[in-house]
Structures are given as C-alpha cells and as structure tokens.
Design a protein around this motif. Structure first.
Motif, mmCIF file in Angstrom:
data_model
loop_
_atom_site.group_PDB
_atom_site.id
_atom_site.type_symbol
_atom_site.label_atom_id
_atom_site.label_comp_id
_atom_site.label_asym_id
_atom_site.label_seq_id
_atom_site.Cartn_x
_atom_site.Cartn_y
_atom_site.Cartn_z
ATOM 1 N N LYS A 119 -19.846 7.102 20.212
ATOM 2 C CA LYS A 119 -19.434 8.501 20.228
ATOM 3 C C LYS A 119 -20.442 9.345 19.460
ATOM 4 O O LYS A 119 -21.035 8.888 18.479
ATOM 5 N N CYS A 120 -20.621 10.563 19.917
ATOM 6 C CA CYS A 120 -21.604 11.427 19.275
ATOM 7 C C CYS A 120 -21.049 11.979 17.967
ATOM 8 O O CYS A 120 -19.849 12.197 17.824
ATOM 9 N N GLY A 121 -21.925 12.209 17.027
ATOM 10 C CA GLY A 121 -21.548 12.768 15.735
ATOM 11 C C GLY A 121 -20.874 11.777 14.810
ATOM 12 O O GLY A 121 -20.182 12.177 13.871
ATOM 13 N N ARG A 122 -21.094 10.494 15.041
ATOM 14 C CA ARG A 122 -20.369 9.500 14.234
ATOM 15 C C ARG A 122 -20.954 9.341 12.836
ATOM 16 O O ARG A 122 -20.305 8.809 11.962
ATOM 17 N N THR A 123 -22.181 9.807 12.616
ATOM 18 C CA THR A 123 -22.797 9.657 11.293
ATOM 19 C C THR A 123 -22.943 10.969 10.550
ATOM 20 O O THR A 123 -23.426 10.978 9.424
ATOM 21 N N SER A 124 -22.545 12.082 11.159
ATOM 22 C CA SER A 124 -22.743 13.371 10.494
ATOM 23 C C SER A 124 -21.461 13.823 9.806
ATOM 24 O O SER A 124 -20.362 13.608 10.308
ATOM 25 N N ASN A 132 -9.411 7.197 9.141
ATOM 26 C CA ASN A 132 -9.015 6.844 10.511
ATOM 27 C C ASN A 132 -9.960 7.460 11.538
ATOM 28 O O ASN A 132 -10.273 6.843 12.560
ATOM 29 N N ARG A 133 -10.414 8.677 11.272
ATOM 30 C CA ARG A 133 -11.344 9.310 12.196
ATOM 31 C C ARG A 133 -12.686 8.595 12.211
ATOM 32 O O ARG A 133 -13.308 8.440 13.265
ATOM 33 N N LYS A 134 -13.139 8.119 11.048
ATOM 34 C CA LYS A 134 -14.387 7.369 10.992
ATOM 35 C C LYS A 134 -14.281 6.077 11.778
ATOM 36 O O LYS A 134 -15.221 5.685 12.475
ATOM 37 N N LYS A 135 -13.126 5.417 11.705
ATOM 38 C CA LYS A 135 -12.938 4.184 12.475
ATOM 39 C C LYS A 135 -12.951 4.468 13.975
ATOM 40 O O LYS A 135 -13.518 3.707 14.757
ATOM 41 N N ARG A 136 -12.306 5.575 14.380
ATOM 42 C CA ARG A 136 -12.292 5.928 15.807
ATOM 43 C C ARG A 136 -13.682 6.280 16.310
ATOM 44 O O ARG A 136 -14.049 5.964 17.439
ATOM 45 N N LEU A 137 -14.485 6.925 15.462
ATOM 46 C CA LEU A 137 -15.817 7.343 15.891
ATOM 47 C C LEU A 137 -16.764 6.164 16.072
ATOM 48 O O LEU A 137 -17.734 6.264 16.818
ATOM 49 N N TYR A 138 -16.522 5.077 15.388
ATOM 50 C CA TYR A 138 -17.424 3.941 15.515
ATOM 51 C C TYR A 138 -17.069 3.018 16.672
ATOM 52 O O TYR A 138 -17.728 2.016 16.882
ATOM 53 N N ARG A 139 -16.051 3.349 17.448
ATOM 54 C CA ARG A 139 -15.747 2.574 18.649
ATOM 55 C C ARG A 139 -16.693 2.987 19.768
ATOM 56 O O ARG A 139 -17.203 4.094 19.798
ATOM 57 N N HIS A 140 -16.873 2.082 20.710
ATOM 58 C CA HIS A 140 -17.690 2.375 21.876
ATOM 59 C C HIS A 140 -16.795 2.877 23.007
ATOM 60 O O HIS A 140 -15.642 2.488 23.112
ATOM 61 N N VAL A 141 -17.356 3.750 23.846
ATOM 62 C CA VAL A 141 -16.605 4.295 24.982
ATOM 63 C C VAL A 141 -17.399 4.033 26.258
ATOM 64 O O VAL A 141 -18.621 3.865 26.228
#
Length: 188
Positions: A119-124, A132-141
C-alpha cells in the motif's frame, strides 16, 4: 471589484464584436481561440484607474495584479500530465523488448498471473498513525485485472516464468485451491 471586472469584460466584448474581428475569425478558424483568449486577457489587464475613481485602486494597478492574478492565472497555465511508462519496444542492440525495471522492483507477480503490491504511504508520517493502521498498511494488496494486464505487457517472458525461492513467504499464495476452476488437487 465586480463592477470593474464586468466593465472590463464588456470592453473586451465590444472589441470582439467589431466587423474586422469577425472577418478574421472566418478566415482563420484555427487561431480564433487564441485570439479570443488574448483579447479576454487584454481586457482584464486594462488599466482600471480611469473606470472608477471612487474605488481605492492605484494609478498603475491592473485587474491582473497580484491577488487576482494568483487566483486566475494558475488555472489557465496548468500543464497537462502525460503518463510515461518508459517501455522500450525495440532495443538498440538486438531489437528486442526490454523490461521496465520499476515494475520488477515495486510489484511481485504470483505464479497464477496476478500482481501484488504494497500500500502506498506505508512509511510516511508513522508518528501520527495508530498501531492497527500501521499493521494494515504493511499488508499486500492485489492489483486489478487491468493493472495486471498492463504490468504483463511491461515485462519480458523471463519475469513471467515461475520462480522458486527457498523459504518463500508467498508460497501459499501461488496456488488458487479455493476456486473450483483453478483447483489442481481433488477435493477431500
């Protein structure tokens, strides 16, 4: 301010409605839009000190001065963005198609043809995101069908062939056993 703008536009319309201008448009239709645009801008940039003396306008200020120009001109002068994917269809040496390297680095192709991405913006701005949002952002889609078709055109057959790695974290996702049409093993 509205009176000034309307009078300036009226002055521009009077210039446009002259017979010499209509003859010019009839003779050259391809330049008529640029002529109309330049006349409209000229009518807006007229010196307005002689129009309304009771309004607090300086002698040399125009309608396209700083505050108005900042709100009108950026809309007029915005460049068009053209998508550029840097796909080389014929290389200079062998005349063969080349792989777009950013596709290989940003995306991953599973063996059954779908592409996955992060997901885009996962490191900013991680300081403002919840756990919980950080965990969701590091998943692949998954990419959708059109994106996968486009990415398949941007790679060579080497990258489309299945690759086998030791301790591959994507190993359970390379097969689609949960669908009847793509199942390889029989049902238990």
């Amino acid at each position: 301010m509205l009176r000034i703008v309307s009078s300036a536009i009226r002055a521009g319309v009077q210039c446009v409605s002259s017979p010499s201008f209509t003859n010019l448009i009839k003779t050259s239709p391809c330049t008529s839009t640029s002529i109309v645009n330049s006349i409209c801008l000229r009518s807006l940039s007229l010196n307005t000190s002689h129009i309304h003396k009771d309004v607090n306008i300086g002698k040399n200020r125009t309608l396209l001065s700083a505050p108005l120009a900042q709100s009108i001109l950026p809309v007029i002068q915005q460049p068009t963005v053209i998508a550029n994917r840097n796909l080389i269809k014929y290389s200079m040496r062998k005349g063969k198609r080349k792989t777009v390297k950013t596709v290989v680095t940003r995306f991953y192709r599973l063996r059954w043809g779908i592409w996955i991405r992060t997901k885009c913006g996962r490191t900013s701005n991680l300081w403002r995101k919840s756990l919980n949002r950080k965990k969701r952002l590091y998943r692949h889609v998954f990419c959708n069908a059109k994106q996968s078709w486009l990415l398949d055109k941007m790679i060579t057959p080497f990258w489309a062939r299945p690759k086998y790695y030791v301790d591959d974290p994507y190993e359970p996702y390379h097969e689609r056993e949960n669908f009847d049409h793509t199942r390889k093993r029989p049902l238990p």
